[in-house]
Design an enzyme around this catalytic site. Sequence first.
Site, mmCIF file in Angstrom:
data_model
loop_
_atom_site.group_PDB
_atom_site.id
_atom_site.type_symbol
_atom_site.label_atom_id
_atom_site.label_comp_id
_atom_site.label_asym_id
_atom_site.label_seq_id
_atom_site.Cartn_x
_atom_site.Cartn_y
_atom_site.Cartn_z
ATOM 1 N N CYS A 50 0.795 -1.234 0.000
ATOM 2 C CA CYS A 50 0.000 0.000 0.000
ATOM 3 C C CYS A 50 0.829 1.287 0.000
ATOM 4 O O CYS A 50 0.391 2.305 -0.512
ATOM 5 C CB CYS A 50 -1.015 0.007 1.134
ATOM 6 S SG CYS A 50 -0.309 0.025 2.775
ATOM 7 N N LYS B 29 -3.986 -6.842 15.755
ATOM 8 C CA LYS B 29 -3.859 -5.430 15.464
ATOM 9 C C LYS B 29 -5.211 -4.845 15.124
ATOM 10 O O LYS B 29 -5.914 -5.460 14.322
ATOM 11 C CB LYS B 29 -2.911 -5.281 14.267
ATOM 12 C CG LYS B 29 -2.709 -3.895 13.765
ATOM 13 C CD LYS B 29 -1.901 -3.933 12.506
ATOM 14 C CE LYS B 29 -1.852 -2.522 11.961
ATOM 15 N NZ LYS B 29 -1.396 -2.471 10.621
ATOM 16 N N LYS C 231 -5.786 -8.873 11.562
ATOM 17 C CA LYS C 231 -5.704 -7.437 11.316
ATOM 18 C C LYS C 231 -7.065 -6.935 10.874
ATOM 19 O O LYS C 231 -7.567 -7.320 9.823
ATOM 20 C CB LYS C 231 -4.644 -7.160 10.241
ATOM 21 C CG LYS C 231 -4.557 -5.695 9.866
ATOM 22 C CD LYS C 231 -3.404 -5.413 8.937
ATOM 23 C CE LYS C 231 -3.410 -3.954 8.521
ATOM 24 N NZ LYS C 231 -2.308 -3.632 7.623
#
Length: 325
Positions: free
Chosen positions: A124, A250, A197
């Site tokens: 990303c 996360k 995540k």
Amino acid sequence: MNNTFYRGRRLRRTPALRDLVRETEIRPQDLIQPYFVVETDDPEFSQPISSMPGQAQYSLNKLQERVAQAVDLGLRALILFGIPKEKDPKGSQAYADTGIVQEAVRRLKARWPELVVITDVCMCEFTSHGHCGILENQYVQNDITLDYLAKTALSHARAGADMVAPSDMMDGRIQAIREALDKKGFEELPIMSYAVKSASSFYGPFREAAESAPAFGDRKSYQMDPANLRQAMCEAQADLDEGADILMVKPALPYLDVLRRIRDGFDVPTAAYQVSGEYSMIKAGAQMGWIDEQKIVMESLTSIKRAGADLIITYFAENVLRWMA
Ligand code: PBG
């Protein structure tokens, strides 16, 4: 009168008694500090990240200066995020041997061979569209992306990284990366998987820091729905089966229940990432004078540890080391 009730206060009477019975402790060696390194012609480049007071984007030189201070404080491990000069649809700077992350790894390892240098493996920050994979028809293509992730991880390994941490949330990525590493003789390089995540709004400030906000849409077709706990177990199991050495949850503080489930469900080390939004909220509250930064940070990290984290990635790592010194 005979006391039949529990007298918890007996062991809380003095600091020494409390220290004797404390169950959870933050250790300097558990902490991993993230850094943002920028590909730039200006060797003195250092740009504060406005939504993350105390954090900045650094040129290679400036990164090395900052890491030198942290190492002096006792930092043992860090994770690198790179911001390339040029982005393109295929994120080619993610896997270029001369990419900014690869350069930073070589620099840091040459200077501090003992330092654990971890790299974030994702597309990303390197794609022009800001998504974590390769696009076709405006949709992130899973299996095509796997090759790119494997190439990226391999290039980090070649540069000398001690561990790779894929954060893209494509299916099958751990297997693809493990195979690529093993084939080239990196069978002893561990993978820390961002296994659980969530598609979280707590990453907001990071996207300023890493210049990685998606140009359109969101990450919900690959990152997890924050509402799902059973699915978190499936994700973790899959990554473990594919060869992950460490499982990460996360964000951290809003996901302590997930962290506990993962800790109890799997016998590999568990990592937690106290993400940018968690950092920024504490910083903002402290700047307003509403909360005590040091105490809130230590309590948050202790809670993350208590919930099952063996290691913690936190933007407060340097500060914690300073406070503990
Ligand atoms: C890359 C990546 C992100 C974070 C770590 N690796 C951002 C995202 O998924 O959008 C977030 C870290 C943070 O918020 O501190 N995919």
